[in-house]
Write a protein that holds these residues in place. Structure first.
Motif, PDB file in Angstrom:
ATOM      1  N   GLU A   1      -8.629  -4.982   4.806  1.00  0.00           N
ATOM      2  CA  GLU A   1      -8.622  -4.052   3.907  1.00  0.00           C
ATOM      3  C   GLU A   1      -8.853  -4.244   2.451  1.00  0.00           C
ATOM      4  O   GLU A   1      -9.199  -5.372   2.207  1.00  0.00           O
ATOM      5  CB  GLU A   1      -7.000  -3.442   3.807  1.00  0.00           C
ATOM      6  CG  GLU A   1      -6.370  -3.160   5.069  1.00  0.00           C
ATOM      7  CD  GLU A   1      -4.702  -2.872   4.883  1.00  0.00           C
ATOM      8  OE1 GLU A   1      -4.108  -2.134   5.385  1.00  0.00           O
ATOM      9  OE2 GLU A   1      -3.915  -3.819   4.008  1.00  0.00           O
TER      10      GLU A   1
ATOM     11  N   THR B   1      -7.816   1.132   4.429  1.00  0.00           N
ATOM     12  CA  THR B   1      -6.612   0.556   4.456  1.00  0.00           C
ATOM     13  C   THR B   1      -6.179   0.637   6.118  1.00  0.00           C
ATOM     14  O   THR B   1      -6.776   1.596   6.604  1.00  0.00           O
ATOM     15  CB  THR B   1      -5.222   1.226   3.449  1.00  0.00           C
ATOM     16  OG1 THR B   1      -5.356   2.679   3.967  1.00  0.00           O
ATOM     17  CG2 THR B   1      -5.854   0.705   2.261  1.00  0.00           C
TER      18      THR B   1
ATOM     19  N   GLN C   1      -5.479   5.175   1.157  1.00  0.00           N
ATOM     20  CA  GLN C   1      -6.853   5.164   0.628  1.00  0.00           C
ATOM     21  C   GLN C   1      -6.992   5.869  -0.574  1.00  0.00           C
ATOM     22  O   GLN C   1      -7.529   5.417  -1.261  1.00  0.00           O
ATOM     23  CB  GLN C   1      -7.893   5.537   1.878  1.00  0.00           C
ATOM     24  CG  GLN C   1      -7.642   4.417   3.074  1.00  0.00           C
ATOM     25  CD  GLN C   1      -8.785   4.512   4.314  1.00  0.00           C
ATOM     26  OE1 GLN C   1      -9.326   3.760   4.767  1.00  0.00           O
ATOM     27  NE2 GLN C   1      -8.960   5.860   4.361  1.00  0.00           N
TER      28      GLN C   1
ATOM     29  N   ILE D   1       0.725  -1.198  -0.055  1.00  0.00           N
ATOM     30  CA  ILE D   1       0.020   0.038   0.124  1.00  0.00           C
ATOM     31  C   ILE D   1       0.771   1.206  -0.045  1.00  0.00           C
ATOM     32  O   ILE D   1       0.380   2.417  -0.116  1.00  0.00           O
ATOM     33  CB  ILE D   1      -1.030   0.050   1.193  1.00  0.00           C
ATOM     34  CG1 ILE D   1      -0.193   0.190   2.532  1.00  0.00           C
ATOM     35  CG2 ILE D   1      -1.799  -0.990   1.058  1.00  0.00           C
ATOM     36  CD1 ILE D   1      -1.237   0.476   3.611  1.00  0.00           C
TER      37      ILE D   1
END
Length: 221
Positions: free
Chosen positions: A208, A172, A61, A40
């Motif tokens: 997530e 997330t 995000q 991420i």
């Protein structure tokens, strides 16, 4: 595909420091599994015309939502650049971010922190990047956030506010805070598995994810 998305805590967390099988342990979690997105922290900022310093301040995000929105449009056969100045709405379901917990000192404020963390910017970032002129709305109704976002997108299409709508949700976890918090409530499954509607149900588990739908009125589609 029949696969299992639940896995051990990601490498970005110090598992040994936060795990304790004792539910009474303060600052710890008694579970060590969940559903996690890989990498991420990875983002092609240049592709979206975003400067590296601003990209660093952006909640993952926002980054994930931009990437998956672009992919959703491609999969729908829509050229993202063709949507500029169109009545395209953006409706995003999202809970609050914990990204700011990693940057709590005031000396990190560089002009991008506020927009990087704000939930409202999740939908706004997509609308701004693509040049959209329809509604842009971020919704937080807890576990139903994505479903409510989808409902609002359909309503916008029916009412003629939007000719195309992007609806979805994103989540997330940059810190294990939610796991520690819910451990205090004994609300988590120690096995890392939800057993909904079962007599053996022993708690929830957190994950997530990000997903975006491209919606049109049936007459247009």
């Amino acid at each position: 595909s029949g696969g299992d998305a639940i896995q051990p805590f990601p490498e970005r967390w110090d598992v040994d420091a936060i795990y304790d099988p004792d539910p009474e342990a303060i600052g710890k979690t008694y579970t060590r599994e969940g559903g996690f997105l890989r990498e991420i922290d990875q983002f092609d900022a240049g592709f979206f015309g975003i400067a590296p310093r601003e990209a660093h301040a952006m909640d993952p995000q926002q980054r994930n939502l931009l990437e998956v929105t672009w992919e959703a449009l491609e999969n729908a056969g829509v050229r993202p650049n063709d949507l500029q100045n169109s009545l395209t709405g953006v409706f995003v379901g999202a809970l609050g971010t914990d990204y700011s917990q990693a940057n709590e000192t005031l000396d990190v404020m560089d002009g991008y922190q506020a927009t990087g963390r704000a939930g409202s910017v999740l939908s706004g970032r997509v609308a701004y990047t693509l040049g959209l002129q329809g509604p842009a709305l971020t919704v937080d109704t807890a576990c139903s956030s994505s479903l409510v976002a989808l409902h609002l997108a359909c309503t916008s299409l029916r009412n003629g506010e939007s000719n195309l709508a992007l609806a979805g949700g994103v989540q997330t976890m940059t810190t294990p805070a939610i796991f520690v918090e819910m451990s205090r409530l004994r609300a988590q499954s120690p096995t890392g598995r939800c057993k909904s509607f079962s007599a053996e149900a022993d708690g929830a588990i957190w994950s997530e994810g990000v997903g975006v739908l491209v919606l049109k009125r049936l007459s247009d589609a």
